[in-house]
Design an enzyme around this catalytic site. Structure first.
Site, mmCIF file in Angstrom:
data_model
loop_
_atom_site.group_PDB
_atom_site.id
_atom_site.type_symbol
_atom_site.label_atom_id
_atom_site.label_comp_id
_atom_site.label_asym_id
_atom_site.label_seq_id
_atom_site.Cartn_x
_atom_site.Cartn_y
_atom_site.Cartn_z
ATOM 1 N N THR A 273 0.586 0.042 -15.533
ATOM 2 C CA THR A 273 0.586 0.494 -16.926
ATOM 3 C C THR A 273 -0.610 -0.140 -17.630
ATOM 4 O O THR A 273 -0.883 -1.322 -17.479
ATOM 5 C CB THR A 273 1.903 0.080 -17.616
ATOM 6 O OG1 THR A 273 2.989 0.618 -16.872
ATOM 7 C CG2 THR A 273 1.961 0.615 -19.035
ATOM 8 N N THR B 185 1.184 6.886 -7.265
ATOM 9 C CA THR B 185 1.814 7.693 -8.303
ATOM 10 C C THR B 185 0.861 7.775 -9.486
ATOM 11 O O THR B 185 0.419 6.749 -9.996
ATOM 12 C CB THR B 185 3.132 7.046 -8.749
ATOM 13 O OG1 THR B 185 3.946 6.896 -7.597
ATOM 14 C CG2 THR B 185 3.848 7.900 -9.766
ATOM 15 N N CYS C 211 8.132 0.707 -10.057
ATOM 16 C CA CYS C 211 7.973 2.146 -10.320
ATOM 17 C C CYS C 211 8.699 2.677 -11.556
ATOM 18 O O CYS C 211 8.095 3.379 -12.365
ATOM 19 C CB CYS C 211 8.406 2.948 -9.107
ATOM 20 S SG CYS C 211 7.263 2.782 -7.744
HETATM 21 C C1 UDX Z 1 0.744 1.164 -5.654
HETATM 22 C C2 UDX Z 1 0.950 1.781 -7.019
HETATM 23 O O1 UDX Z 1 1.371 0.784 -7.921
HETATM 24 C C3 UDX Z 1 1.931 2.885 -7.006
HETATM 25 O O2 UDX Z 1 1.940 3.563 -8.215
HETATM 26 C C4 UDX Z 1 1.550 3.838 -5.993
HETATM 27 O O3 UDX Z 1 2.583 4.775 -5.833
HETATM 28 C C5 UDX Z 1 1.173 3.218 -4.680
HETATM 29 O O4 UDX Z 1 0.297 2.117 -4.820
HETATM 30 P P1 UDX Z 1 2.027 -0.668 -4.307
HETATM 31 O O5 UDX Z 1 1.578 -0.382 -2.942
HETATM 32 O O6 UDX Z 1 3.416 -1.169 -4.477
HETATM 33 O O7 UDX Z 1 1.975 0.626 -5.216
HETATM 34 O O8 UDX Z 1 0.976 -1.572 -5.078
HETATM 35 P P2 UDX Z 1 0.289 -2.916 -4.611
HETATM 36 O O9 UDX Z 1 1.223 -3.655 -3.710
HETATM 37 O O10 UDX Z 1 -0.261 -3.549 -5.816
HETATM 38 O O11 UDX Z 1 -0.917 -2.409 -3.679
HETATM 39 C C6 UDX Z 1 -2.124 -1.896 -4.111
HETATM 40 C C7 UDX Z 1 -3.225 -2.480 -3.216
HETATM 41 O O12 UDX Z 1 -4.451 -1.836 -3.511
HETATM 42 C C8 UDX Z 1 -3.460 -3.991 -3.399
HETATM 43 O O13 UDX Z 1 -3.335 -4.649 -2.157
HETATM 44 C C9 UDX Z 1 -4.892 -4.070 -3.929
HETATM 45 O O14 UDX Z 1 -5.592 -5.218 -3.466
HETATM 46 C C10 UDX Z 1 -5.498 -2.788 -3.402
HETATM 47 N N1 UDX Z 1 -6.656 -2.313 -4.163
HETATM 48 C C11 UDX Z 1 -6.547 -2.116 -5.495
HETATM 49 C C12 UDX Z 1 -7.852 -2.052 -3.510
HETATM 50 O O15 UDX Z 1 -7.974 -2.241 -2.304
HETATM 51 N N2 UDX Z 1 -8.894 -1.562 -4.233
HETATM 52 C C13 UDX Z 1 -8.830 -1.359 -5.574
HETATM 53 O O16 UDX Z 1 -9.807 -0.940 -6.199
HETATM 54 C C14 UDX Z 1 -7.611 -1.652 -6.234
HETATM 55 C C1 UDX Z 2 12.199 3.720 -6.394
HETATM 56 C C2 UDX Z 2 12.647 5.089 -5.874
HETATM 57 O O1 UDX Z 2 14.010 4.992 -5.405
HETATM 58 C C3 UDX Z 2 11.723 5.554 -4.765
HETATM 59 O O2 UDX Z 2 12.080 6.868 -4.350
HETATM 60 C C4 UDX Z 2 10.300 5.544 -5.275
HETATM 61 O O3 UDX Z 2 9.404 5.918 -4.231
HETATM 62 C C5 UDX Z 2 9.919 4.186 -5.809
HETATM 63 O O4 UDX Z 2 10.845 3.779 -6.817
HETATM 64 P P1 UDX Z 2 12.469 1.199 -5.568
HETATM 65 O O5 UDX Z 2 12.054 0.847 -6.949
HETATM 66 O O6 UDX Z 2 11.780 0.562 -4.422
HETATM 67 O O7 UDX Z 2 12.348 2.774 -5.339
HETATM 68 O O8 UDX Z 2 14.034 0.850 -5.398
HETATM 69 P P2 UDX Z 2 15.390 1.535 -5.904
HETATM 70 O O9 UDX Z 2 16.356 1.442 -4.795
HETATM 71 O O10 UDX Z 2 15.166 2.871 -6.462
HETATM 72 O O11 UDX Z 2 15.897 0.537 -7.044
HETATM 73 C C6 UDX Z 2 15.235 0.418 -8.292
HETATM 74 C C7 UDX Z 2 16.034 -0.468 -9.214
HETATM 75 O O12 UDX Z 2 17.236 0.173 -9.628
HETATM 76 C C8 UDX Z 2 16.471 -1.802 -8.602
HETATM 77 O O13 UDX Z 2 16.318 -2.839 -9.551
HETATM 78 C C9 UDX Z 2 17.920 -1.575 -8.274
HETATM 79 O O14 UDX Z 2 18.668 -2.765 -8.242
HETATM 80 C C10 UDX Z 2 18.347 -0.679 -9.419
HETATM 81 N N1 UDX Z 2 19.533 0.157 -9.123
HETATM 82 C C11 UDX Z 2 19.477 1.099 -8.145
HETATM 83 C C12 UDX Z 2 20.686 0.003 -9.879
HETATM 84 O O15 UDX Z 2 20.748 -0.829 -10.780
HETATM 85 N N2 UDX Z 2 21.759 0.803 -9.603
HETATM 86 C C13 UDX Z 2 21.730 1.758 -8.633
HETATM 87 O O16 UDX Z 2 22.754 2.453 -8.450
HETATM 88 C C14 UDX Z 2 20.551 1.903 -7.869
#
Ligand code: UDX
Ligand code: UDX
Length: 462
Positions: free
Chosen positions: A92, A130, A275
């Site tokens: 964000t 995303t 997310c």
């Molecule tokens: C990220 C996004 O937050 C999410 O919205 C999207 O769906 C998938 O990518 P996530 O993999 O959980 O999710 O994020 P993060 O663990 O922060 O990984 C992003 C990686 O990209 C980091 O390891 C960062 O070092 C790398 N990165 C970022 C690059 O290599 N180059 C860049 O310019 C920016």
């Molecule tokens: C979510 C989506 O499920 C996934 O499809 C997407 O790709 C990324 O975002 P994630 O955030 O990894 O995945 O986990 P999720 O199992 O969805 O849980 C999200 C949060 O909701 C957690 O804090 C979990 O504890 C909470 N949760 C989930 C509840 O409080 N109640 C529920 O019934 C389910």
């Protein structure tokens, strides 16, 4: 031409596991994951992966060194690839226009610029991160304006639906794979090339193809609907506590209606994770940008209720402990945003711990997977001054150490090991009256009562 070489920019929670699965399932394809963070890449190349996911070690080990590679040589990886996943972060935005709501697309843009600079020949670019709807056209414009004459591109959208903690199972047998592309001949061929990769292990009828904008938007909408279900059940948890109904019984009763379904109806102290909140904010911002303020307001309420639920839980604790937690030791069980992950991004535990520290409680935190440095960093980033962390925060190696001489115990993550705690031992260790605040309904309220605890369970009350 079938795809022979893939690269993925971003070795995070999404990029690392998804590429490991593709490599494991497609031994005929070379898969390289590139990241600018050298420490993270070193961890992916070690025995201690940077992401804790049940089953992930075995998947990585089956392919690493064979057709799965982790590198910081981003340019080399782009140059060698026929198909490039972009999986860099889209946090964000914290500044300027849309601050606090819009997605910050600077990493996606710089990835697109680098791809344009390095590429020769034809490449397929796949948005895995995303992103707001219409980002593909921005990527197309950057590629077209910055690439050499012999380079051509197709841009696809292929959002990831895995959930942390169950990533391996989710990727093995996903409900669906979604691929969006342009209706041109080149677009269709690119879609088919990506379909062929997933078809190595996923039945074709589960691979859904749509236009680009539907695919981009569906990811935001799926997360918004899931988050909305949690806010809905959490709103009812408060009503249950006030009336003597039990939210888990209500959830079971409504979930047996096949139109509603049983999943995602578990009341909690609120949803966390990288997310849900980010994508909801993003959706709200999109609606505002397209002049739909009522739609924006509707989705904003899902976040509002989630924040309220976290604050409400803290209030319950403070009121029950005779209106003051000042100087009182509170044992915190669980800091991750859900069980089976070491991820703490947007964890509701951060909010709860921050507010308890502001009330001058002394916290003793135990989480089986989150390390002390992460907990301290998260609370510092939440605005807790270093001196208060030094004096009032203790990270414990086991739950019993955390509970020793505590006035109260708060369960904030639903780790399975909390279900088999030695309750008599805990009770003996704590000060009396011994309070338990179960924010996940993970402990048995009956057994707690039988052992003498004063128990509050979310959605059941005292
Ligand atoms: C990220 C996004 O937050 C999410 O919205 C999207 O769906 C998938 O990518 P996530 O993999 O959980 O999710 O994020 P993060 O663990 O922060 O990984 C992003 C990686 O990209 C980091 O390891 C960062 O070092 C790398 N990165 C970022 C690059 O290599 N180059 C860049 O310019 C920016
Ligand atoms: C979510 C989506 O499920 C996934 O499809 C997407 O790709 C990324 O975002 P994630 O955030 O990894 O995945 O986990 P999720 O199992 O969805 O849980 C999200 C949060 O909701 C957690 O804090 C979990 O504890 C909470 N949760 C989930 C509840 O409080 N109640 C529920 O019934 C389910």
């Amino acid at each position: 031409m079938p795809i022979q070489s893939i690269c993925c920019l971003g070795a995070g929670y999404v990029g690392g596991p998804t590429m490991a699965m593709i490599a494991a399932k497609c031994p005929d394809i070379q898969v390289t994951v590139a990241d600018m963070n050298g420490e993270r890449i070193a961890a992916w190349n070690s025995d201690c992966l940077p992401v804790y996911e049940p089953g992930l070690d075995a998947v990585v080990q089956s392919a690493r060194g064979r057709n799965l590679h982790f590198t910081t040589d981003i340019r080399g990886a782009i140059a060698a690839a026929d198909l490039i996943f972009v999986s860099v972060g889209t946090p964000t935005k914290s500044y300027g226009i849309g601050a606090g709501r819009a997605a910050d697309l600077r990493y996606v843009e710089s990835a697109a610029r680098l791809i344009a600079e390095v590429s020769k020949g034809h490449k397929i670019i796949v948005e895995k991160s995303t992103i707001p709807v219409k980002t593909a056209s921005a990527i197309q414009a950057i590629l077209a304006a910055n690439s050499s004459a012999e380079a051509t591109f197709e841009v696809l959208s292929n959002p990831e639906f895995l959930a942390e903690g169950t990533a391996v199972a989710d990727m093995e047998a996903p409900d669906r794979i979604l691929i969006g592309g342009e209706p041109t001949a080149g677009g269709k061929a690119a879609v088919e090339a990506l379909v062929a990769i997933y078809a190595h292990w996923i039945p074709r009828e589960r691979i859904l193809t749509t236009n680009l904008w539907s695919s981009e938007l569906s990811k935001l909408v799926a997360n918004a609907f899931l988050a909305q279900r949690i806010s809905s059940i959490n709103s009812i948890s408060a009503l249950c506590e006030a009336t003597g109904a039990d939210v888990d019984e209500v959830a079971r009763a409504i979930g047996m209606d096949s139109r509603i379904g049983p999943k995602f109806l578990k009341a909690s102290i609120g949803f966390g994770g990288s997310c849900f909140q980010k994508d909801l904010l993003n959706l709200v911002y999109l609606c505002e940008s397209f002049h739909l303020p009522d739609v924006a307001e509707y989705w904003r309420q899902v976040i509002h209720l989630n924040d309220w639920q976290k604050s409400r839980f803290v209030e319950k604790i403070v009121r029950a402990l005779f209106n003051t937690v000042n100087g009182k030791r509170v044992a915190i069980f669980g800091f991750a945003f859900k069980k089976d992950t070491n991820d703490t991004r947007e964890s509701p535990a951060i909010h709860v711990c921050r507010d308890l520290l502001r009330e001058h409680a002394r916290l003793a935190i135990y989480d089986p997977r989150v390390d002390a440095a992460t907990i301290r960093r998260d609370l510092a980033e939440a605005g807790i001054p270093a001196e208060l962390l030094d004096s009032n925060l203790e990270i414990c190696a086991d739950p019993y150490a955390a509970a020793a001489s505590a006035h109260a115990l708060a369960a904030l993550t639903e780790w399975d090991e909390f279900r088999s705690l030695d309750l008599s031992r805990l009770y003996d260790l704590m000060l009396k009256p011994a309070f338990v605040f179960d924010g996940r309904a993970v402990l048995s309220s009956e057994s707690l009562k039988a052992h003498g605890f004063n128990t509050f369970t979310i959605g059941q009350g005292f």
